[in-house]
Design an enzyme around this catalytic site. Structure first.
Site, PDB file in Angstrom:
ATOM      1  CD  GLU A  46     128.034  46.916  71.172  1.00 30.12           C
ATOM      2  OE1 GLU A  46     128.222  45.923  71.914  1.00 30.12           O
ATOM      3  OE2 GLU A  46     126.904  47.380  70.931  1.00 30.12           O
ATOM      4  NE  ARG A  50     122.946  52.658  71.241  1.00 27.39           N
ATOM      5  CZ  ARG A  50     122.773  51.959  72.338  1.00 27.39           C
ATOM      6  NH1 ARG A  50     122.555  52.580  73.480  1.00 27.39           N
ATOM      7  NH2 ARG A  50     122.798  50.656  72.321  1.00 27.39           N
ATOM      8  CE  LYS A 134     122.908  43.846  72.021  1.00 26.02           C
ATOM      9  NZ  LYS A 134     123.531  45.173  72.048  1.00 26.02           N
TER      10      LYS A 134
END
Ligand code: 3PG
Length: 214
Positions: A46, A50, A134
């Site tokens: 993943e 960002r 999640k």
């Protein structure tokens, strides 16, 4: 070029006990980092959206590391989902759930592991067809006790707790029947990345082999 293999959210979760949450600040780190994790037995990666180079990193890994399955994390908008899919992401992870993100991932043919922290968010995601979720931020939002409480009303939902999870507390999560895997950034420490210490990242990935579903 052959179409990339599709992976459901459940397949992404079942591949290893841990999904590494990766923050990349330098495109040059992407490929050696991905190879280091794959060498340590972890291929579902993943890469969080960002940093300004995140999409370029996803693209680089998708092209150069076919043994890895690269996904995009921190997908918060329809535009994020589209950009991630265009860069070659094969799955998406979001910190929360919105219908727009859910639909954008469907439209892009990309599986989504949406983040939830409340019963209402679980209900909304479930209503729109998402049953693998999640739990974020897991430790801050109630930890294993929260997941135990959710196993009653949300008996048909599977979780990947992420946020504050470590090699030490992961077994407590993985012992729960409604937990398939955990997520965490501890496999890819910023200092190891900055130093190009890929052997350390491989070792951290290998260390998770001791984490098994109960
Ligand atoms: C995140 O999105 O930052 C992840 O939840 C990672 O959390 P961690 O750094 O506590 O593993």
């Amino acid at each position: 070029m052959a179409a990339a293999q599709k992976f459901s959210a459940l397949q992404v979760m079942q591949d290893a006990s841990v999904i590494p949450v990766i923050v990349l600040n330098d495109v040059a780190h992407a490929v050696p980092m991905a190879r280091a994790l794959v060498a340590g037995g972890i291929r579902m990666l993943e890469v969080t959206l960002r940093t300004p180079v995140a999409l370029a990193c996803i693209e680089a890994i998708a092209k150069a590391v076919p043994e890895a399955v690269v996904g995009a994390g921190t997908v918060r908008t329809k535009a994020d989902a589209q950009a991630a899919a265009n860069a070659g992401a094969l799955f998406a992870v979001s910190p929360g759930y919105t219908s727009a993100v859910g639909q954008a991932c469907r439209d892009a043919g990309m599986s989504l592991l949406p983040g939830v922290a409340t019963g209402g968010e679980i209900m909304m995601a479930q209503e729109e067809g998402f049953t693998e979720l999640k739990f974020f931020p897991a430790m801050q939002a109630g930890g294993p006790a929260m997941l135990k409480a959710w196993s009653g009303p949300f008996f048909d939902v599977k979780f990947c707790p992420t946020g504050g999870v470590t090699l030490q507390n992961a077994p407590e999560f993985l012992a729960l029947p409604n937990v398939v895997c955990v997520g965490g950034s501890w496999l890819v420490p910023a200092d190891a990345m900055a130093a190009g210490d890929w052997a350390r990242i491989t070792q951290l990935a290998q260390d998770t082999a001791s984490l098994k579903k109960a």
